[in-house]
Motif scaffolding. Structure first.
Motif, PDB file in Angstrom:
ATOM      1  N   ALA A 133      34.517  53.328  59.055  1.00 54.63           N
ATOM      2  CA  ALA A 133      34.609  53.143  57.603  1.00 54.63           C
ATOM      3  C   ALA A 133      33.478  53.900  56.919  1.00 54.63           C
ATOM      4  N   LYS A 134      33.771  54.486  55.774  1.00 50.56           N
ATOM      5  CA  LYS A 134      32.761  55.230  55.023  1.00 50.56           C
ATOM      6  C   LYS A 134      31.910  54.295  54.180  1.00 50.56           C
ATOM      7  N   ALA A 135      30.731  54.747  53.831  1.00 44.83           N
ATOM      8  CA  ALA A 135      29.904  54.010  52.876  1.00 44.83           C
ATOM      9  C   ALA A 135      30.541  54.097  51.492  1.00 44.83           C
ATOM     10  N   LEU A 136      30.549  52.982  50.791  1.00 51.75           N
ATOM     11  CA  LEU A 136      31.200  52.948  49.472  1.00 51.75           C
ATOM     12  C   LEU A 136      30.175  53.261  48.381  1.00 51.75           C
ATOM     13  N   THR A 137      29.649  54.462  48.433  1.00 45.80           N
ATOM     14  CA  THR A 137      28.548  54.840  47.551  1.00 45.80           C
ATOM     15  C   THR A 137      28.949  55.804  46.440  1.00 45.80           C
ATOM     16  N   ASP A 138      30.198  56.256  46.454  1.00 44.46           N
ATOM     17  CA  ASP A 138      30.631  57.228  45.451  1.00 44.46           C
ATOM     18  C   ASP A 138      31.350  56.550  44.287  1.00 44.46           C
ATOM     19  N   LYS A 139      31.419  57.274  43.182  1.00 47.81           N
ATOM     20  CA  LYS A 139      32.177  56.768  42.045  1.00 47.81           C
ATOM     21  C   LYS A 139      33.646  56.647  42.431  1.00 47.81           C
ATOM     22  N   GLY A 140      34.234  55.516  42.109  1.00 43.60           N
ATOM     23  CA  GLY A 140      35.619  55.249  42.479  1.00 43.60           C
ATOM     24  C   GLY A 140      35.755  54.424  43.742  1.00 43.60           C
ATOM     25  N   ASP A 141      34.691  54.342  44.547  1.00 48.02           N
ATOM     26  CA  ASP A 141      34.729  53.487  45.736  1.00 48.02           C
ATOM     27  C   ASP A 141      34.713  52.019  45.328  1.00 48.02           C
ATOM     28  N   ASN A 142      35.454  51.195  46.057  1.00 44.44           N
ATOM     29  CA  ASN A 142      35.466  49.781  45.712  1.00 44.44           C
ATOM     30  C   ASN A 142      35.894  48.916  46.890  1.00 44.44           C
ATOM     31  N   LEU A 143      35.506  47.668  46.830  1.00 35.51           N
ATOM     32  CA  LEU A 143      35.964  46.618  47.733  1.00 35.51           C
ATOM     33  C   LEU A 143      36.122  45.373  46.867  1.00 35.51           C
ATOM     34  N   VAL A 144      37.359  44.861  46.800  1.00 34.92           N
ATOM     35  CA  VAL A 144      37.676  43.791  45.843  1.00 34.92           C
ATOM     36  C   VAL A 144      38.224  42.569  46.571  1.00 34.92           C
ATOM     37  N   LEU A 145      37.617  41.430  46.286  1.00 38.96           N
ATOM     38  CA  LEU A 145      38.110  40.146  46.785  1.00 38.96           C
ATOM     39  C   LEU A 145      39.014  39.541  45.720  1.00 38.96           C
ATOM     40  N   THR A 146      40.202  39.080  46.128  1.00 42.17           N
ATOM     41  CA  THR A 146      41.124  38.424  45.210  1.00 42.17           C
ATOM     42  C   THR A 146      41.375  36.991  45.669  1.00 42.17           C
ATOM     43  N   ILE A 147      41.204  36.051  44.749  1.00 42.51           N
ATOM     44  CA  ILE A 147      41.528  34.647  45.005  1.00 42.51           C
ATOM     45  C   ILE A 147      42.825  34.336  44.270  1.00 42.51           C
ATOM     46  N   THR A 148      43.819  33.842  45.003  1.00 40.70           N
ATOM     47  CA  THR A 148      45.122  33.541  44.417  1.00 40.70           C
ATOM     48  C   THR A 148      45.470  32.084  44.676  1.00 40.70           C
ATOM     49  N   GLY A 149      45.911  31.390  43.633  1.00 44.22           N
ATOM     50  CA  GLY A 149      46.323  29.997  43.763  1.00 44.22           C
ATOM     51  C   GLY A 149      47.829  29.861  43.742  1.00 44.22           C
ATOM     52  N   TYR A 150      48.362  28.904  44.538  1.00 46.33           N
ATOM     53  CA  TYR A 150      49.804  28.697  44.643  1.00 46.33           C
ATOM     54  C   TYR A 150      50.164  27.233  44.416  1.00 46.33           C
ATOM     55  N   ASP A 151      51.343  26.999  43.814  1.00 43.67           N
ATOM     56  CA  ASP A 151      51.836  25.638  43.673  1.00 43.67           C
ATOM     57  C   ASP A 151      52.629  25.250  44.913  1.00 43.67           C
ATOM     58  N   LYS A 152      53.233  24.047  44.901  1.00 44.68           N
ATOM     59  CA  LYS A 152      53.961  23.561  46.073  1.00 44.68           C
ATOM     60  C   LYS A 152      55.117  24.468  46.465  1.00 44.68           C
ATOM     61  N   ALA A 153      55.724  25.108  45.478  1.00 48.76           N
ATOM     62  CA  ALA A 153      56.876  25.974  45.743  1.00 48.76           C
ATOM     63  C   ALA A 153      56.473  27.380  46.170  1.00 48.76           C
ATOM     64  N   GLY A 154      55.172  27.642  46.221  1.00 46.82           N
ATOM     65  CA  GLY A 154      54.717  28.966  46.613  1.00 46.82           C
ATOM     66  C   GLY A 154      54.584  29.939  45.465  1.00 46.82           C
ATOM     67  N   ASN A 155      54.715  29.461  44.238  1.00 41.37           N
ATOM     68  CA  ASN A 155      54.563  30.322  43.069  1.00 41.37           C
ATOM     69  C   ASN A 155      53.084  30.520  42.728  1.00 41.37           C
ATOM     70  N   VAL A 156      52.728  31.715  42.292  1.00 38.03           N
ATOM     71  CA  VAL A 156      51.359  32.017  41.903  1.00 38.03           C
ATOM     72  C   VAL A 156      51.022  31.311  40.591  1.00 38.03           C
ATOM     73  N   VAL A 157      49.917  30.576  40.578  1.00 37.75           N
ATOM     74  CA  VAL A 157      49.498  29.885  39.360  1.00 37.75           C
ATOM     75  C   VAL A 157      48.157  30.396  38.838  1.00 37.75           C
ATOM     76  N   GLY A 158      47.522  31.282  39.587  1.00 35.85           N
ATOM     77  CA  GLY A 158      46.255  31.833  39.126  1.00 35.85           C
ATOM     78  C   GLY A 158      45.772  32.938  40.052  1.00 35.85           C
ATOM     79  N   THR A 159      45.123  33.951  39.471  1.00 34.24           N
ATOM     80  CA  THR A 159      44.565  35.053  40.253  1.00 34.24           C
ATOM     81  C   THR A 159      43.251  35.493  39.623  1.00 34.24           C
ATOM     82  N   GLN A 160      42.266  35.735  40.468  1.00 32.14           N
ATOM     83  CA  GLN A 160      41.003  36.270  39.964  1.00 32.14           C
ATOM     84  C   GLN A 160      40.428  37.275  40.963  1.00 32.14           C
ATOM     85  N   GLU A 161      39.937  38.392  40.448  1.00 29.50           N
ATOM     86  CA  GLU A 161      39.368  39.445  41.284  1.00 29.50           C
ATOM     87  C   GLU A 161      37.856  39.470  41.149  1.00 29.50           C
TER      88      GLU A 161
END
Length: 338
Positions: A242-270
């Motif tokens: 893996a390369k170092a993420l030191t250049d403009k445009g490089d990124n690593l993003v964590l996404t947290i997603t919440g689901y209801d009982k039916a499996g539908n998305v109820v919230g997302t945050q990056e």
């Protein structure tokens, strides 16, 4: 909690000064409760006749029930009122109960002997997270009794590879040598415990999730997040794959997603773990429900929460080359659920 109360003032009207209308009195003090509490409301009644009707109403004047007492359950945090009305052919009397309902906040800290027992003896190929032998299916899971938040390894390939298949492991390893220890042998370490209020934390790898074991939806108000030694070291310096993420445009993003009982998305945050050569290097509190610096975050109640990571250093086989690890702690849960 169930408490019987006899509570002061009332209002009533009468047909004439010679007749007596029913009278109901309650204590004027605001009743302090916590979400989920129940209390039996039993006002003082006078001058009741056989045809007196006693009715209970909520703050929106919707009927709740009838009778001399009413069992009230605290649900929504904040102020609330209940009205009781006594009426017959002679006249009417009414009074109000006022409530201040506190939010039921519980925090998962991963501290204590029970959690210590879930920390593997070594960070890679330990018996707890990888099994006693190559043929054993690894059964590693945890549940916080206070909040019912729980998780188990993903078993994405059948479970014989343990944590290598993805999951959430409890850890207390600390290693700030991110430049030299940027490999999987240090996968359960964080660079620092600074800004964290304990020794233990959770390490996430490869699209793991957690859920409430009773299958009831609750809101996570905030969660503290940190890079791991392995992830941060590779993000800053690379590792030959893996390369170092030191250049403009490089990124690593964590996404947290919440689901209801039916499996539908109820919230997302990056959350940016790395972007344009800048990195998350210590613990940060991520607000999912609340207001920070004038910005309000609303993340609906969810039965389960999934973690995924995406990045700019893409692999030709799909996915990304940067290690998909991070740590979290101090999960603040709004516990009450209908």
């Amino acid at each position: 909690m169930a408490v019987a109360l006899v509570m002061g003032t009332a209002m009533f009207t009468s047909c004439s000064k010679d007749e007596v209308a029913p009278a109901v009195t309650v204590d004027s003090k605001v009743i302090e409760l916590t979400q989920g509490d129940t209390i039996v409301l039993s006002p003082k009644f006078d001058n009741l006749t056989e045809d007196t009707k006693i009715t209970w109403f909520d703050a929106k004047n919707s009927k709740l029930g009838e009778g001399k007492s009413y069992t009230y359950k605290a649900r929504v945090a904040g102020e609330d009122k209940v009205k009781v009305v006594a009426e017959n052919l002679i006249g009417t009397s009414e009074a109000y109960y006022s409530f201040n309902i506190k939010e039921d906040i519980r925090t998962v800290t991963f501290e204590g002997e029970k959690w210590n027992e879930l920390i593997d003896s070594k960070q890679y190929k330990g018996d707890l997270l990888y099994g006693l032998n190559a043929d054993s299916v690894v059964d590693y899971s945890w549940t916080d009794i206070n909040t019912k938040l729980s998780s188990k390894l993903t078993a994405a390939w059948g479970g014989k590879y343990g944590f290598a298949e993805g999951g959430i492991a409890i850890s207390n390893y600390v290693d700030n040598n991110i430049k030299e220890h940027n490999n999987y042998n240090y996968q359960l370490s964080v660079p620092s415990l600074e800004a964290n209020n304990g020794k233990n934390f959770a390490v996430v790898y490869c699209e793991a999730e957690m859920s409430f074991s009773d299958k009831r939806a609750r809101a996570i108000k905030s969660i503290d997040v940190s890079p791991t030694t392995y992830e941060l070291g590779v993000a800053k310096y690379g590792d030959g794959y893996a390369k170092a993420l030191t250049d403009k445009g490089d990124n690593l993003v964590l996404t947290i997603t919440g689901y209801d009982k039916a499996g539908n998305v109820v919230g997302t945050q990056e959350i940016d773990m790395a972007r344009d050569g800048k990195f998350m290097e210590n613990w940060q509190t991520i607000v999912l429900n609340g207001t920070v610096n004038g910005r309000t975050y609303t993340f609906e109640k969810a039965v389960s929460y999934k973690f995924t990571m995406t990045g700019s250093d893409a692999s030709s086989y799909g996915g990304i080359k940067t290690p998909t690890y991070f740590a979290f702690d101090n999960v603040v849960v709004s516990y009450y659920a209908e």
